[in-house]
Motif scaffolding. Structure first.
Motif, PDB file in Angstrom:
ATOM      1  N   SER A 172     -19.513 -73.147 -14.532  1.00 58.49           N
ATOM      2  CA  SER A 172     -19.960 -72.895 -13.162  1.00 58.49           C
ATOM      3  C   SER A 172     -21.422 -73.232 -12.924  1.00 58.49           C
ATOM      4  CB  SER A 172     -19.739 -71.416 -12.812  1.00 58.49           C
ATOM      5  OG  SER A 172     -20.658 -70.598 -13.529  1.00 58.49           O
ATOM      6  N   GLY A 173     -22.178 -73.426 -14.009  1.00 59.50           N
ATOM      7  CA  GLY A 173     -23.610 -73.640 -13.880  1.00 59.50           C
ATOM      8  C   GLY A 173     -24.441 -72.403 -14.153  1.00 59.50           C
ATOM      9  N   VAL A 174     -23.773 -71.265 -14.344  1.00 60.61           N
ATOM     10  CA  VAL A 174     -24.458 -69.994 -14.601  1.00 60.61           C
ATOM     11  C   VAL A 174     -23.905 -69.375 -15.881  1.00 60.61           C
ATOM     12  CG1 VAL A 174     -24.871 -67.642 -13.759  1.00 60.61           C
ATOM     13  CG2 VAL A 174     -24.926 -69.575 -12.156  1.00 60.61           C
ATOM     14  N   SER A 175     -24.793 -68.812 -16.684  1.00 61.83           N
ATOM     15  CA  SER A 175     -24.396 -68.010 -17.846  1.00 61.83           C
ATOM     16  C   SER A 175     -25.124 -66.676 -17.789  1.00 61.83           C
ATOM     17  CB  SER A 175     -24.751 -68.713 -19.159  1.00 61.83           C
ATOM     18  OG  SER A 175     -23.963 -69.858 -19.364  1.00 61.83           O
ATOM     19  N   SER A 176     -24.532 -65.688 -18.411  1.00 55.59           N
ATOM     20  CA  SER A 176     -25.173 -64.379 -18.523  1.00 55.59           C
ATOM     21  C   SER A 176     -25.429 -64.052 -19.984  1.00 55.59           C
ATOM     22  CB  SER A 176     -24.292 -63.286 -17.913  1.00 55.59           C
ATOM     23  OG  SER A 176     -24.217 -63.416 -16.513  1.00 55.59           O
ATOM     24  N   VAL A 177     -26.470 -63.289 -20.217  1.00 55.14           N
ATOM     25  CA  VAL A 177     -26.778 -62.762 -21.542  1.00 55.14           C
ATOM     26  C   VAL A 177     -26.534 -61.258 -21.491  1.00 55.14           C
ATOM     27  CG1 VAL A 177     -28.533 -62.468 -23.321  1.00 55.14           C
ATOM     28  CG2 VAL A 177     -28.449 -64.592 -21.978  1.00 55.14           C
ATOM     29  N   GLU A 178     -25.616 -60.790 -22.321  1.00 60.68           N
ATOM     30  CA  GLU A 178     -25.190 -59.390 -22.298  1.00 60.68           C
ATOM     31  C   GLU A 178     -26.043 -58.563 -23.252  1.00 60.68           C
ATOM     32  OE1 GLU A 178     -21.027 -56.852 -22.788  1.00 60.68           O
ATOM     33  OE2 GLU A 178     -21.278 -58.765 -23.842  1.00 60.68           O
ATOM     34  N   THR A 179     -26.524 -57.419 -22.766  1.00 64.98           N
ATOM     35  CA  THR A 179     -27.332 -56.515 -23.581  1.00 64.98           C
ATOM     36  C   THR A 179     -26.921 -55.066 -23.329  1.00 64.98           C
ATOM     37  OG1 THR A 179     -29.069 -56.240 -21.911  1.00 64.98           O
ATOM     38  CG2 THR A 179     -29.312 -58.090 -23.461  1.00 64.98           C
ATOM     39  N   PHE A 180     -27.328 -54.188 -24.241  1.00 67.21           N
ATOM     40  CA  PHE A 180     -27.151 -52.746 -24.092  1.00 67.21           C
ATOM     41  C   PHE A 180     -28.474 -52.063 -24.434  1.00 67.21           C
ATOM     42  CE2 PHE A 180     -22.864 -54.211 -24.837  1.00 67.21           C
ATOM     43  CZ  PHE A 180     -22.051 -53.364 -24.091  1.00 67.21           C
ATOM     44  N   VAL A 181     -28.891 -51.141 -23.612  1.00 68.73           N
ATOM     45  CA  VAL A 181     -30.059 -50.315 -23.909  1.00 68.73           C
ATOM     46  C   VAL A 181     -29.572 -48.880 -24.072  1.00 68.73           C
ATOM     47  CG1 VAL A 181     -32.276 -49.442 -23.084  1.00 68.73           C
ATOM     48  CG2 VAL A 181     -31.637 -51.836 -22.666  1.00 68.73           C
ATOM     49  N   HIS A 182     -29.742 -48.329 -25.275  1.00 66.83           N
ATOM     50  CA  HIS A 182     -29.253 -46.988 -25.584  1.00 66.83           C
ATOM     51  C   HIS A 182     -30.337 -45.938 -25.339  1.00 66.83           C
ATOM     52  CE1 HIS A 182     -26.099 -48.786 -28.595  1.00 66.83           C
ATOM     53  NE2 HIS A 182     -25.858 -49.094 -27.340  1.00 66.83           N
ATOM     54  N   ASP A 183     -29.868 -44.708 -25.046  1.00 65.07           N
ATOM     55  CA  ASP A 183     -30.774 -43.563 -24.884  1.00 65.07           C
ATOM     56  C   ASP A 183     -31.875 -43.883 -23.874  1.00 65.07           C
ATOM     57  OD1 ASP A 183     -31.765 -41.032 -25.309  1.00 65.07           O
ATOM     58  OD2 ASP A 183     -32.845 -41.559 -27.160  1.00 65.07           O
ATOM     59  N   SER A 184     -31.476 -44.494 -22.771  1.00 68.39           N
ATOM     60  CA  SER A 184     -32.461 -45.017 -21.818  1.00 68.39           C
ATOM     61  C   SER A 184     -33.259 -43.933 -21.113  1.00 68.39           C
ATOM     62  CB  SER A 184     -31.754 -45.886 -20.782  1.00 68.39           C
ATOM     63  OG  SER A 184     -30.834 -45.113 -20.007  1.00 68.39           O
ATOM     64  N   ASP A 185     -32.625 -42.813 -20.800  1.00 70.70           N
ATOM     65  CA  ASP A 185     -33.335 -41.772 -20.039  1.00 70.70           C
ATOM     66  C   ASP A 185     -34.532 -41.237 -20.810  1.00 70.70           C
ATOM     67  OD1 ASP A 185     -31.580 -41.522 -17.645  1.00 70.70           O
ATOM     68  OD2 ASP A 185     -30.091 -41.021 -19.168  1.00 70.70           O
ATOM     69  N   ARG A 186     -34.410 -41.170 -22.133  1.00 70.25           N
ATOM     70  CA  ARG A 186     -35.523 -40.677 -22.940  1.00 70.25           C
ATOM     71  C   ARG A 186     -36.490 -41.796 -23.312  1.00 70.25           C
ATOM     72  NH1 ARG A 186     -36.987 -40.493 -28.167  1.00 70.25           N
ATOM     73  NH2 ARG A 186     -35.085 -41.571 -28.838  1.00 70.25           N
ATOM     74  N   ARG A 187     -35.953 -42.963 -23.718  1.00 65.86           N
ATOM     75  CA  ARG A 187     -36.806 -44.019 -24.258  1.00 65.86           C
ATOM     76  C   ARG A 187     -37.434 -44.897 -23.177  1.00 65.86           C
ATOM     77  NH1 ARG A 187     -33.403 -47.582 -27.111  1.00 65.86           N
ATOM     78  NH2 ARG A 187     -35.249 -48.485 -28.116  1.00 65.86           N
ATOM     79  N   PHE A 188     -36.679 -45.150 -22.098  1.00 69.58           N
ATOM     80  CA  PHE A 188     -37.166 -46.062 -21.052  1.00 69.58           C
ATOM     81  C   PHE A 188     -36.836 -45.479 -19.677  1.00 69.58           C
ATOM     82  CE2 PHE A 188     -35.843 -48.580 -24.764  1.00 69.58           C
ATOM     83  CZ  PHE A 188     -37.086 -49.049 -25.164  1.00 69.58           C
ATOM     84  N   PRO A 189     -37.480 -44.389 -19.318  1.00 65.58           N
ATOM     85  CA  PRO A 189     -37.133 -43.703 -18.069  1.00 65.58           C
ATOM     86  C   PRO A 189     -37.306 -44.556 -16.818  1.00 65.58           C
ATOM     87  CG  PRO A 189     -39.170 -42.830 -19.019  1.00 65.58           C
ATOM     88  CD  PRO A 189     -38.549 -43.686 -20.057  1.00 65.58           C
ATOM     89  N   ALA A 190     -38.282 -45.460 -16.808  1.00 66.80           N
ATOM     90  CA  ALA A 190     -38.470 -46.309 -15.628  1.00 66.80           C
ATOM     91  C   ALA A 190     -37.287 -47.257 -15.457  1.00 66.80           C
ATOM     92  CB  ALA A 190     -39.773 -47.095 -15.747  1.00 66.80           C
ATOM     93  N   THR A 191     -36.774 -47.758 -16.560  1.00 62.66           N
ATOM     94  CA  THR A 191     -35.613 -48.642 -16.499  1.00 62.66           C
ATOM     95  C   THR A 191     -34.381 -47.860 -16.078  1.00 62.66           C
ATOM     96  OG1 THR A 191     -36.562 -50.004 -18.252  1.00 62.66           O
ATOM     97  CG2 THR A 191     -34.209 -50.264 -17.822  1.00 62.66           C
ATOM     98  N   ALA A 192     -34.205 -46.670 -16.635  1.00 63.22           N
ATOM     99  CA  ALA A 192     -33.078 -45.823 -16.267  1.00 63.22           C
ATOM    100  C   ALA A 192     -33.128 -45.472 -14.785  1.00 63.22           C
ATOM    101  CB  ALA A 192     -33.076 -44.561 -17.114  1.00 63.22           C
ATOM    102  N   GLU A 193     -34.316 -45.211 -14.266  1.00 65.19           N
ATOM    103  CA  GLU A 193     -34.473 -44.889 -12.849  1.00 65.19           C
ATOM    104  C   GLU A 193     -34.141 -46.103 -11.989  1.00 65.19           C
ATOM    105  OE1 GLU A 193     -35.113 -43.543  -9.126  1.00 65.19           O
ATOM    106  OE2 GLU A 193     -34.779 -42.381 -10.957  1.00 65.19           O
ATOM    107  N   ALA A 194     -34.538 -47.302 -12.426  1.00 63.24           N
ATOM    108  CA  ALA A 194     -34.265 -48.509 -11.659  1.00 63.24           C
ATOM    109  C   ALA A 194     -32.762 -48.768 -11.555  1.00 63.24           C
ATOM    110  CB  ALA A 194     -34.959 -49.708 -12.303  1.00 63.24           C
ATOM    111  N   VAL A 195     -32.048 -48.569 -12.649  1.00 64.36           N
ATOM    112  CA  VAL A 195     -30.604 -48.794 -12.627  1.00 64.36           C
ATOM    113  C   VAL A 195     -29.916 -47.748 -11.768  1.00 64.36           C
ATOM    114  CG1 VAL A 195     -28.505 -48.841 -14.029  1.00 64.36           C
ATOM    115  CG2 VAL A 195     -30.595 -49.954 -14.867  1.00 64.36           C
ATOM    116  N   GLY A 196     -30.407 -46.516 -11.810  1.00 64.71           N
ATOM    117  CA  GLY A 196     -29.817 -45.454 -11.010  1.00 64.71           C
ATOM    118  C   GLY A 196     -28.546 -44.916 -11.621  1.00 64.71           C
ATOM    119  N   GLY A 197     -27.678 -44.379 -10.766  1.00 61.30           N
ATOM    120  CA  GLY A 197     -26.492 -43.701 -11.261  1.00 61.30           C
ATOM    121  C   GLY A 197     -25.261 -44.558 -11.368  1.00 61.30           C
ATOM    122  N   GLY A 198     -25.333 -45.813 -10.918  1.00 60.78           N
ATOM    123  CA  GLY A 198     -24.139 -46.642 -10.927  1.00 60.78           C
ATOM    124  C   GLY A 198     -24.429 -48.076 -11.294  1.00 60.78           C
ATOM    125  N   MET A 199     -24.386 -48.968 -10.288  1.00 61.15           N
ATOM    126  CA  MET A 199     -24.538 -50.409 -10.519  1.00 61.15           C
ATOM    127  C   MET A 199     -25.825 -50.906  -9.885  1.00 61.15           C
ATOM    128  SD  MET A 199     -21.976 -53.487  -9.331  1.00 61.15           S
ATOM    129  CE  MET A 199     -22.438 -55.199  -9.530  1.00 61.15           C
TER     130      MET A 199
END
Length: 376
Positions: A172-199
């Motif tokens: 299609s011309g697009v690829s995605s790189v899949e990642t997982f960030v564990h324990d985000s609320d404690r380790r990366f609260p700003a990222t956890a806040e940006a993602v929010g409660g869903g999508m």
């Protein structure tokens, strides 16, 4: 039916078909390349829609069990600009119209709902050919099975599809790189806040980030880039022991973005995985060929649009219902199923192509934002 329906592929579509047939008294045999249900990770969250996927669950008689898998509150949707500004936010309205469940848990529910021995694990298909009557499926271990009714539920690179169609998936011309960030609320609260409660969606021309909040503070992300396959070939994703070079190369494409967002790649807890987006022609269809058909990605592969798993399950359910409704006339059942499936999948694929343009085109994120606002 005297001979079981032979299904190639134990994904959500093939398993749904087997289950719908089972509850209607029709035997099926499912052949799957994976050695066991736990032989590989099954991906992240799926939103199962009330207009397709949930209809399949109901036809399978598994609605109550399905509800136990739902992660409450995950229907929240956020659209952010690259600097982290929230452009649009839609809270979970509690209606359950598109609840989120783990793909692996949903798949296991379907497996557990089938009689023992229905799924034949460790059967990688090496080839399929037409016989004078019926079809022969050959496996990598040298064994074969013959059948009068064959269903290809074997995904993008289906071995069954060539019996019906010469179409092949195209990039299609697009690829995605899949990642997982564990324990985000404690380790990366700003990222956890940006993602929010869903999508979460974060978009810019040629760039995109999609992320979901899973259980236990796990953030599951796909970093999408509009780049050639050759461009991605220059990144070593195979070295899972040392991922720093790969993550740094992808992160460099998001220079200037909020660090709360780029942490989804730079702070991944797992090795990044490349996921190229392929699709079949939007209007892919075939002439009726006796005794064989396709469901799911084997029939209508499209770049990610939130509908793939839902359509596969609905395909399986509708095919099973049609076969039960025409016990003495397989061809009538297959024709009825295909006549409904072809326009449905074409419409969804066209909507998906439009979505990809909105997500990665020159007007991103504002084109999609306008659609979100108009839809509220």
């Amino acid at each position: 039916m005297n001979t079981p329906v032979t299904i190639v592929g134990a994904g959500l579509g093939g398993l749904t078909l087997a289950r719908v047939l089972h509850v209607r008294g029709i035997p099926a045999a499912v052949y799957e390349a994976e050695a066991s249900p736990a032989s590989r990770a099954q991906g992240g969250l799926l939103d199962i829609h009330d207009y397709n996927g949930q209809l399949a669950v109901e036809a399978a008689g598994l609605t109550a069990e399905f509800r136990t898998l739902v992660l409450e509150g995950r229907q929240e949707l956020r659209l952010l600009d690259r600097d982290g500004t929230v452009l649009f936010k839609q809270p979970d309205d509690g209606t359950g119209g598109r609840p989120e469940v783990h793909r692996g848990e949903l798949r296991q529910l379907l497996i557990d709902s089938l009689p023992e021995g229905t799924v034949h694990w460790g059967h990688k298909v090496s080839g399929v050919r037409a016989l004078a009557e019926g079809y022969e499926v050959a496996f990598a271990d040298g064994t074969t099975v013959s059948t009068d009714l064959l269903v290809g539920a074997d995904g993008a690179w289906s071995k069954v599809r060539p019996l019906l169609s010469s179409a092949k998936p195209e990039y299609s011309g697009v690829s995605s790189v899949e990642t997982f960030v564990h324990d985000s609320d404690r380790r990366f609260p700003a990222t956890a806040e940006a993602v929010g409660g869903g999508m979460l969606l974060v978009l810019a021309p040629g760039h995109g980030i999609t992320a979901h909040r899973e259980r236990d503070g796990i953030l599951h992300a796909y970093l999408g880039l509009e780049r050639s396959l050759e461009w991605f070939d220059g990144i070593d994703f195979a070295d899972t022991a040392d991922t720093a070079a790969a993550t740094a190369r992808i992160a460099a494409e998001y220079e200037g973005w909020s660090t709360a967002l780029t942490a989804l790649i730079t702070e991944t807890s797992t090795a990044p995985v490349l996921r190229p987006h392929y699709g079949l022609p939007i209007d892919h269809r075939w002439e009726r060929v006796p005794g064989v058909t396709l469901i799911g990605d084997a029939a209508h592969l499209a770049p990610p649009n939130g509908e793939g798993a839902n359509l596969a399950m609905l395909d399986g359910a509708e095919l099973g219902i049609a076969l039960a409704a025409h016990p003495g006339d397989v061809e009538a059942a297959l024709a009825e199923y295909e006549q409904a499936m072809f326009p449905r999948s074409a419409e969804t694929a066209a909507e998906g192509a439009h979505l990809q343009r909105q997500m990665f085109g020159p007007d991103a994120p504002h084109g999609l934002l306008a659609e979100f606002v108009a839809g509220t």
